[in-house]
Design a protein around this motif. Structure first.
Motif, PDB file in Angstrom:
ATOM      1  N   ALA A  42     -68.711   2.878  31.728  1.00 39.61           N
ATOM      2  CA  ALA A  42     -67.028   3.321  31.366  1.00 39.61           C
ATOM      3  C   ALA A  42     -66.450   3.650  32.839  1.00 39.61           C
ATOM      4  N   VAL A  43     -67.660   4.355  33.338  1.00 42.12           N
ATOM      5  CA  VAL A  43     -67.941   4.526  34.995  1.00 42.12           C
ATOM      6  C   VAL A  43     -66.499   3.124  35.121  1.00 42.12           C
ATOM      7  N   ASP A  44     -66.716   2.180  35.504  1.00 40.84           N
ATOM      8  CA  ASP A  44     -66.234   1.177  36.101  1.00 40.84           C
ATOM      9  C   ASP A  44     -64.647   0.449  35.104  1.00 40.84           C
ATOM     10  N   SER A  45     -64.721   0.530  33.349  1.00 34.55           N
ATOM     11  CA  SER A  45     -64.138   0.150  33.467  1.00 34.55           C
ATOM     12  C   SER A  45     -62.592   1.524  32.861  1.00 34.55           C
ATOM     13  N   ILE A  46     -63.187   2.173  32.925  1.00 34.10           N
ATOM     14  CA  ILE A  46     -61.278   3.050  32.912  1.00 34.10           C
ATOM     15  C   ILE A  46     -60.564   3.255  34.018  1.00 34.10           C
ATOM     16  N   PRO A  47     -61.356   3.787  35.849  1.00 38.81           N
ATOM     17  CA  PRO A  47     -60.235   3.655  36.548  1.00 38.81           C
ATOM     18  C   PRO A  47     -59.834   2.018  37.021  1.00 38.81           C
ATOM     19  N   ALA A  48     -60.317   0.835  36.235  1.00 41.66           N
ATOM     20  CA  ALA A  48     -59.907  -0.516  36.213  1.00 41.66           C
ATOM     21  C   ALA A  48     -58.232  -0.086  35.661  1.00 41.66           C
ATOM     22  N   VAL A  49     -58.653   0.334  34.801  1.00 40.27           N
ATOM     23  CA  VAL A  49     -57.031   0.288  33.074  1.00 40.27           C
ATOM     24  C   VAL A  49     -56.216   1.031  34.356  1.00 40.27           C
ATOM     25  N   PHE A  50     -56.704   2.180  34.905  1.00 39.85           N
ATOM     26  CA  PHE A  50     -55.211   2.843  35.723  1.00 39.85           C
ATOM     27  C   PHE A  50     -55.152   2.190  36.401  1.00 39.85           C
ATOM     28  N   SER A  51     -55.690   1.198  37.296  1.00 44.25           N
ATOM     29  CA  SER A  51     -54.536  -0.078  38.482  1.00 44.25           C
ATOM     30  C   SER A  51     -53.385  -0.409  37.733  1.00 44.25           C
ATOM     31  N   LEU A  84     -63.091  -7.188  38.811  1.00 45.33           N
ATOM     32  CA  LEU A  84     -63.220  -5.427  39.082  1.00 45.33           C
ATOM     33  C   LEU A  84     -63.029  -4.869  41.166  1.00 45.33           C
ATOM     34  N   ILE A  85     -63.525  -6.537  41.217  1.00 46.50           N
ATOM     35  CA  ILE A  85     -62.609  -6.502  42.879  1.00 46.50           C
ATOM     36  C   ILE A  85     -61.394  -7.207  42.726  1.00 46.50           C
ATOM     37  N   PHE A  86     -60.929  -7.314  41.863  1.00 42.45           N
ATOM     38  CA  PHE A  86     -58.865  -7.929  42.525  1.00 42.45           C
ATOM     39  C   PHE A  86     -58.361  -6.519  42.046  1.00 42.45           C
ATOM     40  N   VAL A  87     -58.728  -5.866  40.106  1.00 38.47           N
ATOM     41  CA  VAL A  87     -58.659  -4.570  40.279  1.00 38.47           C
ATOM     42  C   VAL A  87     -58.343  -3.238  41.069  1.00 38.47           C
ATOM     43  N   GLY A  88     -59.590  -3.427  41.971  1.00 38.12           N
ATOM     44  CA  GLY A  88     -59.886  -2.759  43.188  1.00 38.12           C
ATOM     45  C   GLY A  88     -59.146  -2.443  44.607  1.00 38.12           C
ATOM     46  N   ILE A  89     -58.981  -3.901  44.275  1.00 39.56           N
ATOM     47  CA  ILE A  89     -57.758  -4.429  45.541  1.00 39.56           C
ATOM     48  C   ILE A  89     -56.273  -4.074  45.460  1.00 39.56           C
ATOM     49  N   LYS A  90     -55.780  -4.272  43.914  1.00 36.88           N
ATOM     50  CA  LYS A  90     -54.701  -4.165  43.358  1.00 36.88           C
ATOM     51  C   LYS A  90     -54.208  -2.631  44.020  1.00 36.88           C
ATOM     52  N   MET A  91     -55.259  -1.849  43.343  1.00 31.65           N
ATOM     53  CA  MET A  91     -55.480  -0.375  44.127  1.00 31.65           C
ATOM     54  C   MET A  91     -54.861   0.481  45.020  1.00 31.65           C
ATOM     55  N   LEU A  92     -56.060  -0.313  45.594  1.00 35.06           N
ATOM     56  CA  LEU A  92     -56.001  -0.075  47.672  1.00 35.06           C
ATOM     57  C   LEU A  92     -54.293   0.223  48.223  1.00 35.06           C
ATOM     58  N   LEU A  93     -54.225  -1.362  47.792  1.00 31.86           N
ATOM     59  CA  LEU A  93     -52.607  -2.057  48.140  1.00 31.86           C
ATOM     60  C   LEU A  93     -51.488  -1.318  47.709  1.00 31.86           C
ATOM     61  N   ALA A  94     -51.793  -0.289  46.661  1.00 28.67           N
ATOM     62  CA  ALA A  94     -50.695   0.640  46.523  1.00 28.67           C
ATOM     63  C   ALA A  94     -50.993   2.067  46.940  1.00 28.67           C
ATOM     64  N   MET A  95     -51.755   2.501  47.633  1.00 27.55           N
ATOM     65  CA  MET A  95     -52.494   3.340  48.225  1.00 27.55           C
ATOM     66  C   MET A  95     -52.059   3.542  49.599  1.00 27.55           C
ATOM     67  N   ASP A  96     -50.450   2.508  50.304  1.00 29.57           N
ATOM     68  CA  ASP A  96     -50.464   2.195  51.485  1.00 29.57           C
ATOM     69  C   ASP A  96     -50.033   3.648  51.915  1.00 29.57           C
ATOM     70  N   GLU A  97     -48.909   4.643  51.370  1.00 31.78           N
ATOM     71  CA  GLU A  97     -49.065   5.954  52.032  1.00 31.78           C
ATOM     72  C   GLU A  97     -50.100   6.158  52.358  1.00 31.78           C
ATOM     73  N   ILE A 143     -47.702  -3.158  49.257  1.00 30.59           N
ATOM     74  CA  ILE A 143     -47.767  -3.993  47.834  1.00 30.59           C
ATOM     75  C   ILE A 143     -47.985  -3.906  47.061  1.00 30.59           C
ATOM     76  N   GLU A 144     -47.177  -4.299  45.691  1.00 26.73           N
ATOM     77  CA  GLU A 144     -47.604  -4.052  44.328  1.00 26.73           C
ATOM     78  C   GLU A 144     -47.219  -5.589  43.579  1.00 26.73           C
ATOM     79  N   ILE A 145     -48.744  -5.400  42.826  1.00 25.67           N
ATOM     80  CA  ILE A 145     -48.499  -6.530  42.492  1.00 25.67           C
ATOM     81  C   ILE A 145     -48.599  -6.633  40.943  1.00 25.67           C
ATOM     82  N   SER A 146     -47.371  -7.641  40.727  1.00 29.30           N
ATOM     83  CA  SER A 146     -46.915  -6.768  39.076  1.00 29.30           C
ATOM     84  C   SER A 146     -48.038  -7.482  38.033  1.00 29.30           C
ATOM     85  N   THR A 147     -47.374  -6.983  36.968  1.00 25.61           N
ATOM     86  CA  THR A 147     -48.436  -6.940  35.785  1.00 25.61           C
ATOM     87  C   THR A 147     -48.926  -7.673  35.067  1.00 25.61           C
TER      88      THR A 147
END
Length: 340
Positions: free
Chosen positions: A227-236, A280-293, A311-315
């Motif tokens: 769950a420590v992996d999957s729940i943050p992934a869904v928040f992406s 997991l790596i993909f969703v992690g990168i997706k999260m970081l790209l949205a944290m540009d500010e 950079i916003e990766i669409s759903t």
């Protein structure tokens, strides 16, 4: 919260009803061995119910219903994909304890029930943290990239070894455990040997936990690790607590049926964990790209004159990438097995 309290209550009541129906459909307690055909049928039913719920979100969700339905579908696919790794751990766990197939569904039922409670707590806590500290999504992203990299070298057998499980060690210190299976029982009463009666001031019978209950402890604690992996992934893909929670829960509800469907063919999916690692790596990168500010602020504080673009990766694109990685890892697994 985007929805009133009564909507959450109704959802949990429906989940409880579905769990009871699922247990009844799998046969009588401890007396039924789930076959692959039955498991495939139940897996299809759970997927259909989840998609029906997604359709309900599409038509009835009060805010941006079309986008929320896509978020639910993406979250469901992420959780469903990552939960497949749990299945291989469960398979090795039951093999380790020598638990017969006809008793496995009882352990999985209570394991999933406990997982629903724990994950609900994690998701509510995570949503509250994200709402107060948005930058924490960046930490989630880094952690997911790290976890994805570990998937290329992690050993499931270490996760299933009860001797290395801290909760099992703690439990055995305070509660006696028998080495023998006793059908579908989690606890039994054993007669105390006469040689020990002189030193004990208790009844002639003592209560002991069975290996079935120890297996349940390992399943619950292992699910927490996943769950420590999957729940943050869904928040992406969504920050809506209701979408994150429901997509997570619907994926878990069908996990028991999927286990029995995949247990017979688990040996054909040896490369699946690499696909899950890439997800997991993909969703992690997706999260970081949205944290540009926040990343740009840190770069400027460090004296680095570089502005990271947003950079916003669409759903829909996220759905395509996740589904593609999962499909390719399964196809490559089948190809390697066939060649071997």
């Amino acid at each position: 919260m985007t929805l009133p309290l009564w909507a959450w209550i109704i959802f949990y009541v429906l989940v409880l009803i579905m769990l009871i129906i699922d247990l009844k459909m799998f046969g009588k307690k401890g007396q039924h061995e789930v076959n692959v055909k039955e498991a495939l049928h139940m897996t299809a039913v759970w997927i259909a119910v989840s998609l029906l719920f997604c359709v309900g979100i599409y038509f009835f969700y009060p805010i941006a219903s079309h986008e929320k339905a896509m978020e639910f579908l993406a979250g469901y696919l992420i959780e469903k994909s990552l939960s497949m790794d749990n299945l291989f751990v469960f398979l090795m766990l039951f093999t380790f304890f020598g638990i017969e197939r006809k008793y496995q569904h009882e352990v999985l039922f209570w394991g999933i029930f406990g997982a629903l409670v724990l994950r609900s707590i994690f998701i509510f806590a995570g949503a509250a943290m994200v709402e107060q500290f948005e930058w924490i999504l960046g930490l989630f992203g880094l952690f997911l990239i790290y976890s994805g990299g570990k998937m290329f070298g992690h050993d499931e057998e270490q996760l299933t070894d009860p001797s290395k499980n801290i909760f099992v060690k703690w439990f055995k210190k305070f509660f006696p455990v028998t080495d023998k299976m006793h059908g579908d029982k989690f606890f039994i009463r054993e007669e105390i040997p006469e040689t020990k009666l002189l030193t004990l001031h208790s009844s002639l019978l003592t209560k002991k936990a069975t290996p079935l209950f120890v297996a349940l402890i390992v399943i619950e604690t292992t699910d927490v690790a996943f769950a420590v992996d999957s729940i943050p992934a869904v928040f992406s893909v969504s920050r809506d607590p209701f979408i994150v929670l429901t997509s997570n829960i619907f994926a878990i509800l069908g996990l028991r049926a999927m286990y029995f469907a995949l247990a017979a063919v688990a040996r054909y999916f040896k490369l699946l964990k690499y696909g899950l690692g890439l997800i997991l790596i993909f969703v992690g990168i997706k999260m970081l790209l949205a944290m540009d500010e926040y990343i740009n602020a840190l770069l400027h504080l460090a004296g680095i004159h570089y502005t990271m673009p947003h950079i916003e990766i669409s759903t829909p694109l996220s759905l395509s990438v996740i589904f593609g990685l999962l499909t390719l890892s399964i196809l490559f697994s089948l190809a390697v097995k066939k060649k071997g």
